[in-house]
Write a protein that holds these residues in place. Structure first.
Motif, mmCIF file in Angstrom:
data_model
loop_
_atom_site.group_PDB
_atom_site.id
_atom_site.type_symbol
_atom_site.label_atom_id
_atom_site.label_comp_id
_atom_site.label_asym_id
_atom_site.label_seq_id
_atom_site.Cartn_x
_atom_site.Cartn_y
_atom_site.Cartn_z
ATOM 1 N N SER A 1 0.827 -1.208 0.000
ATOM 2 C CA SER A 1 0.000 0.000 0.000
ATOM 3 C C SER A 1 0.859 1.255 0.000
ATOM 4 C CB SER A 1 -0.933 0.007 1.213
ATOM 5 O OG SER A 1 -1.896 -1.029 1.118
ATOM 6 N N SER B 1 0.771 4.135 -2.696
ATOM 7 C CA SER B 1 0.516 5.507 -2.252
ATOM 8 C C SER B 1 1.555 6.463 -2.831
ATOM 9 C CB SER B 1 0.522 5.578 -0.718
ATOM 10 O OG SER B 1 -0.539 4.827 -0.170
ATOM 11 N N SER C 1 0.740 6.989 -6.421
ATOM 12 C CA SER C 1 -0.451 7.838 -6.549
ATOM 13 C C SER C 1 -0.108 9.309 -6.351
ATOM 14 C CB SER C 1 -1.521 7.406 -5.527
ATOM 15 O OG SER C 1 -1.957 6.086 -5.767
ATOM 16 N N ASN D 1 -1.363 5.451 4.603
ATOM 17 C CA ASN D 1 -1.452 5.009 3.213
ATOM 18 C C ASN D 1 -2.853 5.243 2.668
ATOM 19 O OD1 ASN D 1 1.204 4.046 3.069
ATOM 20 N ND2 ASN D 1 0.633 2.013 3.780
ATOM 21 N N TYR D 2 -2.945 5.321 1.357
ATOM 22 C CA TYR D 2 -4.255 5.329 0.711
ATOM 23 C C TYR D 2 -4.747 3.887 0.616
ATOM 24 C CZ TYR D 2 -3.634 10.203 -0.660
ATOM 25 O OH TYR D 2 -3.474 11.569 -0.634
ATOM 26 N N HIS D 3 -5.953 3.634 1.130
ATOM 27 C CA HIS D 3 -6.466 2.261 1.065
ATOM 28 C C HIS D 3 -7.974 2.207 0.831
ATOM 29 C CE1 HIS D 3 -8.126 2.389 5.218
ATOM 30 N NE2 HIS D 3 -7.152 3.255 5.391
ATOM 31 N N THR E 1 -2.342 13.746 3.631
ATOM 32 C CA THR E 1 -1.781 12.409 3.436
ATOM 33 C C THR E 1 -0.561 12.480 2.519
ATOM 34 O OG1 THR E 1 -3.969 11.410 3.693
ATOM 35 C CG2 THR E 1 -2.287 10.064 2.631
ATOM 36 N N ASP E 2 -0.675 13.240 1.438
ATOM 37 C CA ASP E 2 0.444 13.428 0.513
ATOM 38 C C ASP E 2 1.662 14.004 1.224
ATOM 39 O OD1 ASP E 2 -1.335 12.582 -1.382
ATOM 40 O OD2 ASP E 2 -1.369 14.453 -2.524
ATOM 41 N N ILE F 1 3.602 11.397 3.211
ATOM 42 C CA ILE F 1 4.248 10.441 2.310
ATOM 43 C C ILE F 1 5.466 11.078 1.633
ATOM 44 C CG2 ILE F 1 3.955 9.149 0.156
ATOM 45 C CD1 ILE F 1 1.040 8.656 1.051
#
Length: 284
Positions: free
Chosen positions: A59, A63, A66, A249-251, A260-261, A264
């Protein structure tokens, strides 16, 4: 009731963040990651992810892809329900640029999870660190990769070898991690240290571990609970606090989130810096 919840909130968070993050300004780190290129011509930065099964290694790769593409992207297959080690073989993931025929200068290696039963052997992770495991090898939980196997790389190049070792651990189950898994992480870390490979830890699922973080991801470095768990993990496995990074993570999302970005990208910037330092030391 509202006053009580507010009181509890302020008891469980620091007045100020204990680590600086450029919330609302992800572009700086985004440009840094996108523009990264090793100083050595033809060099590729290899990042090996390991950790318990179901921790979110695949994930995290998805991520990162993405965030860099600016849209949701699935490259590494991930299992949404943990029934053991979903990843079975040694896989390399190149991160695609906007042009489908070009890729970034760093790659991820995903590996079978560390489990008490039917997990990857510590000896196989050690072989991967030195570049001895070829792409596509299906891990055998009963015995390590023998030298006579077709997937054993007898003459690894500098690009086959790992430059950053990343231990991925789910924050929500961190308090219940068994001693055997902790010892495996320590053994792998010691081998990486012997080889001069820097080690980093990523704590995933932070929103599931702490209510304050679930309420607002910006509380990740204000949460007293999260800092306490990070300190405990640091003491258990020996990875310094400044090499431990909590992420989400994106899930389940279908759209990207700046917060979120930001986490990461901040993590990726540090992974790249550690990897570049390793490349330069080995080239000296």
């Amino acid at each position: 009731m509202i006053l009580f919840l507010t009181f509890v909130f302020y008891l469980s968070v620091f007045d100020e963040s204990w680590r600086n993050v450029n919330w609302g300004d992800k572009q700086h780190d985004l440009d840094y990651v996108k523009n990264y290129k090793p100083h050595i011509e033809g060099q590729q930065l290899r990042i090996l992810l390991h950790g318990p099964g179901g921790a979110g290694k695949s994930s995290f790769i998805n991520s990162v892809q993405s965030v860099l593409l600016g849209r949701m992207y699935i490259q590494a297959l991930a299992d949404n329900t943990f029934h053991g080690c979903f990843t079975k073989q040694y896989s390399t993931f190149r991160i695609q640029r906007e042009n489908p025929e070009t890729f970034y200068s760093f790659v991820f290696n995903d590996i079978m999870g560390l489990s008490q039963q039917k997990g990857v052997l510590v000896d196989d992770v050690k072989l991967a660190l030195s570049g001895h495991v070829k792409e596509g090898y299906v891990f055998n939980p009963e015995s390590k990769l023998p030298e006579e196997n077709e997937f054993y790389n007898k003459s690894p190049t500098v690009n086959d070898k790992v430059h950053v070792l990343v231990c991925v651990v789910p924050a929500d189950t961190l308090p219940t991690m068994n001693n055997e898994t902790v010892q495996k992480i320590r053994d792998i870390r010691l081998e990486a240290s012997r080889l001069g490979i820097p080690q980093v830890a990523i704590l995933t699922k932070v929103d599931q571990a702490c209510l304050e973080i679930r309420r607002d991801l910006k509380n990740v470095y204000r949460s007293k609970y999260m800092k306490e768990k990070m300190q405990k993990f640091s003491a258990d496995v020996g990875i310094p606090m400044n090499c431990i990074f909590p992420v989400k993570n994106y899930h389940e999302e279908i759209n990207l989130s700046d917060d979120t970005d930001t986490l990461i990208l901040s993590t990726m910037r540090h992974l790249i810096n550690h990897g570049e330092d390793c490349i330069n030391r080995k080239a000296a």
